[in-house]
Design a protein around this motif. Structure first.
Motif, PDB file in Angstrom:
ATOM      1  N   TYR A 333       0.832  -1.294  -0.133  1.00 59.05           N
ATOM      2  CA  TYR A 333       0.075   0.154   0.059  1.00 59.05           C
ATOM      3  C   TYR A 333       0.893   1.314   0.115  1.00 59.05           C
ATOM      4  O   TYR A 333       0.691   2.124  -0.957  1.00 59.05           O
ATOM      5  CB  TYR A 333      -0.975  -0.062   1.180  1.00 59.05           C
ATOM      6  N   LEU A 334       1.847   1.313   0.961  1.00 58.90           N
ATOM      7  CA  LEU A 334       2.830   2.377   0.883  1.00 58.90           C
ATOM      8  C   LEU A 334       3.487   2.583  -0.372  1.00 58.90           C
ATOM      9  O   LEU A 334       3.517   3.645  -1.094  1.00 58.90           O
ATOM     10  CB  LEU A 334       3.750   2.336   2.154  1.00 58.90           C
ATOM     11  N   THR A 335       4.084   1.392  -0.708  1.00 60.00           N
ATOM     12  CA  THR A 335       5.339   1.595  -1.835  1.00 60.00           C
ATOM     13  C   THR A 335       4.335   2.047  -3.151  1.00 60.00           C
ATOM     14  O   THR A 335       4.927   2.777  -4.290  1.00 60.00           O
ATOM     15  CB  THR A 335       6.043   0.366  -1.950  1.00 60.00           C
ATOM     16  N   ASP A 336       3.114   1.418  -3.408  1.00 60.87           N
ATOM     17  CA  ASP A 336       2.549   1.962  -4.658  1.00 60.87           C
ATOM     18  C   ASP A 336       1.928   3.314  -4.734  1.00 60.87           C
ATOM     19  O   ASP A 336       2.201   3.758  -5.722  1.00 60.87           O
ATOM     20  CB  ASP A 336       0.893   0.946  -4.752  1.00 60.87           C
ATOM     21  N   LYS A 337       1.854   3.812  -3.544  1.00 59.42           N
ATOM     22  CA  LYS A 337       1.496   5.196  -3.567  1.00 59.42           C
ATOM     23  C   LYS A 337       2.712   5.927  -3.746  1.00 59.42           C
ATOM     24  O   LYS A 337       2.795   6.925  -4.346  1.00 59.42           O
ATOM     25  CB  LYS A 337       0.914   5.703  -2.147  1.00 59.42           C
ATOM     26  N   ILE A 338       3.826   5.707  -3.259  1.00 56.33           N
ATOM     27  CA  ILE A 338       5.227   6.192  -3.217  1.00 56.33           C
ATOM     28  C   ILE A 338       5.600   6.347  -4.611  1.00 56.33           C
ATOM     29  O   ILE A 338       6.003   7.342  -5.322  1.00 56.33           O
ATOM     30  CB  ILE A 338       6.230   5.559  -2.404  1.00 56.33           C
ATOM     31  N   GLU A 339       5.128   5.334  -5.568  1.00 55.18           N
ATOM     32  CA  GLU A 339       5.507   5.085  -6.897  1.00 55.18           C
ATOM     33  C   GLU A 339       4.847   5.988  -7.809  1.00 55.18           C
ATOM     34  O   GLU A 339       5.341   6.753  -8.671  1.00 55.18           O
ATOM     35  CB  GLU A 339       5.053   3.766  -7.590  1.00 55.18           C
ATOM     36  N   GLU A 340       3.570   6.346  -7.257  1.00 59.77           N
ATOM     37  CA  GLU A 340       2.779   7.387  -7.857  1.00 59.77           C
ATOM     38  C   GLU A 340       3.323   8.871  -7.542  1.00 59.77           C
ATOM     39  O   GLU A 340       3.219   9.659  -8.416  1.00 59.77           O
ATOM     40  CB  GLU A 340       1.376   7.495  -7.166  1.00 59.77           C
ATOM     41  N   LEU A 419       1.776   8.448   4.345  1.00 57.77           N
ATOM     42  CA  LEU A 419       1.826   8.888   3.015  1.00 57.77           C
ATOM     43  C   LEU A 419       1.631  10.574   2.573  1.00 57.77           C
ATOM     44  O   LEU A 419       2.111  11.026   1.701  1.00 57.77           O
ATOM     45  CB  LEU A 419       0.794   8.161   2.058  1.00 57.77           C
ATOM     46  N   GLU A 420       0.777  11.150   3.341  1.00 55.23           N
ATOM     47  CA  GLU A 420       0.643  12.554   3.381  1.00 55.23           C
ATOM     48  C   GLU A 420       2.125  13.164   3.316  1.00 55.23           C
ATOM     49  O   GLU A 420       2.328  14.321   2.447  1.00 55.23           O
ATOM     50  CB  GLU A 420      -0.212  13.238   4.367  1.00 55.23           C
ATOM     51  N   VAL A 421       2.713  12.923   4.510  1.00 50.31           N
ATOM     52  CA  VAL A 421       4.134  13.461   4.629  1.00 50.31           C
ATOM     53  C   VAL A 421       5.018  12.944   3.555  1.00 50.31           C
ATOM     54  O   VAL A 421       5.802  14.000   3.125  1.00 50.31           O
ATOM     55  CB  VAL A 421       4.791  12.978   6.097  1.00 50.31           C
ATOM     56  N   ILE A 422       4.924  11.945   3.034  1.00 52.97           N
ATOM     57  CA  ILE A 422       5.826  11.406   2.030  1.00 52.97           C
ATOM     58  C   ILE A 422       5.736  12.408   0.927  1.00 52.97           C
ATOM     59  O   ILE A 422       6.703  12.614   0.093  1.00 52.97           O
ATOM     60  CB  ILE A 422       5.901   9.903   1.708  1.00 52.97           C
ATOM     61  N   GLU A 423       4.305  12.715   0.420  1.00 53.47           N
ATOM     62  CA  GLU A 423       3.974  13.394  -0.581  1.00 53.47           C
ATOM     63  C   GLU A 423       4.781  14.892  -0.578  1.00 53.47           C
ATOM     64  O   GLU A 423       5.154  15.270  -1.619  1.00 53.47           O
ATOM     65  CB  GLU A 423       2.419  13.564  -1.024  1.00 53.47           C
TER      66      GLU A 423
END
Ligand code: PLP
Length: 435
Positions: A333-340, A419-423
């Protein structure tokens, strides 16, 4: 000031402790921070520092806390154990119980010895391999870390790389000459080194996680297994990280390949100081008092640490049918979003993920397969990533050479906050790249 107390403590710490820390990567040197955060407590997926900032934790004590901080069951066991006494210098029944749990989970382990750290486990494993084969040399791989004993501190990734070097000073030439180093994935080099039948053992992280996570091909492990068998070389899987992490039965279950000796640590202590090494009975019975290979420890098999390990392993065992899949799903879930985010903000990355272990490499390379590739990945972007996360309540590993760890305590809400923060971090890195 967000980190006022940590800064103050650090100023005292550096006068008293080299670098202010008891393990180098904690100093945050490679992520452009002047001082680390000092931690006061943890709970679930979170840790709290001396300034009362809270962080969602992706270090998890470098792996042991697969159940999260202050897990109820582990805590209850530890409380009971503490009440019975701290340590006796005599054997306890619980040590037998831990040995039984380990041997059952790892069919390649017929007998096991418990130590106080992973370092001791690998050190003793090598000693017994040398005694068993009557050979001196050992073979390890570039970027694989096996603790800080002399013969294993050659080209050993992790904390050393973080500080910009590969080998430690203070190790004699005699020791260095007995440690051979091969490139991870290079089977011809392994074949060459082993052909004279004078190497006692190959020691490896079956899934390297101390130069960031590197993917292993099953074929590579199969070939090493074959060559070791042919040449009478002891194969040691250092599963201090991968054990009970990538699968209940570790990398050897994940790839279905049996080593002769396995070293464990981290998870099997549930956050307390423990390591273990075990394997074939005929090898393990060389250890004193049965045989003449010495291994001992005043606090080996410490009752409190052993109890924490037992409760952790039992929890994993009882829940393994869903638990490992769920951990992996959280990471997907995390890494898919990070790829985006990588697409959206034009930040080139490679994510290496094995089970619930992952590393984000900031790089234009297509793949990251070796230490060389990792060294070439961008440390400045990693540093922006790390600091943006830290300032916004998420703690990632303070080095591009480490893996992110997750626990079952990480909730969906915490993943989304992460994920908010990683964005935000990816947006910043994207802007830097543009300029
Ligand atoms: C952490 C680690 C060690 C060393 O364990 P310590 O408990 O830190 O001494 C050894 N091997 C691997 C693969 C590790 O990740």
């Amino acid at each position: 000031m967000r980190y006022k107390n940590s800064e103050k403590i650090y100023e005292e710490a550096i006068k008293l402790i080299p670098g202010g820390v008891n393990s180098p990567v904690r100093a945050f040197k490679s992520v452009d921070k002047q001082y680390p955060i000092f931690i006061k407590r943890g709970e679930g997926a979170k840790i709290y520092d001396e300034d009362n900032n809270s962080y969602i934790d992706y270090i998890c004590s470098w792996g042991p806390l697969i159940l999260g901080h202050t897990n109820e069951r582990v805590l209850k066991g530890v409380r009971e154990a503490i009440e019975l006494g701290s340590s006796f210098g005599l054997p306890t029944k619980k040590e037998v119980e831990l040995a039984e749990l380990i041997c059952k989970a790892y069919p390649s382990i017929e007998m096991v010895r418990v130590t106080t750290s992973g370092t001791e486990a690998t050190m003793a494993a090598i000693r017994v391999a040398r005694a068993y084969t009557n050979r001196n040399k050992i073979l390890k791989f570039e970027g694989c870390y096996h603790g800080h004993s002399d013969s294993l501190l050659v080209s050993s990734g992790s904390g050393l790389l973080t500080d910009g070097y590969q080998d430690s000073n203070g190790i004699t030439e005699g020791v260095l000459k007995d440690t051979l180093v091969a490139k991870f994935g290079d089977i011809e080099q392994v074949r060459n080194y082993l052909k004279n039948k004078d190497v006692a053992c190959v020691i490896m992280e079956p899934i390297p996680a101390n130069m960031g996570v590197i993917k292993t091909s099953k074929r590579f492990l199969e070939e090493i297994r074959e060559i070791c068998t042919e040449t009478g070389t002891v194969l040691i899987f250092d599963e201090v990280i991968s054990g009970f992490r990538v699968a209940f039965g570790g990398a050897q279950e994940y790839f279905d390949i049996k080593p002769d000796i396995t070293t464990l640590g981290k998870i099997i202590g549930g956050g307390y100081p423990v390591g273990a090494f075990g394997g074939k009975k005929e090898i393990m019975e060389l250890i004193a008092p049965v045989g003449r290979v010495y291994h001992a420890g005043t606090l080996s098999g410490n009752p409190v640490a052993v109890r924490a390990g037992i409760e952790t392993i039992k929890y994993l065992s009882e829940n393994k049918d869903w638990l490992y899949k769920e951990l992996e799903n959280k990471v997907i879930y995390l890494t898919d979003k990070i790829e985006e985010f990588s697409e959206k903000y034009s930040v080139p990355i490679v994510i290496n993920r094995v089970g619930s272990l992952f590393t984000i490499f900031f790089t234009r390379q297509k793949e990251i397969n070796s230490l060389r590739d990792v060294i070439e990945s961008d440390g400045e972007n990693y540093s922006i990533y790390f600091n943006t996360l830290l300032d916004n309540g998420v703690v990632a590993p303070p080095s591009k050479f480490e893996a992110h760890f997750i626990s079952i305590a990480h909730t969906q809400k915490e993943l989304d906050k992460t994920l908010e923060v990683i964005e935000i971090a990816f947006k910043r890195i994207g802007e830097r790249i543009e300029r």
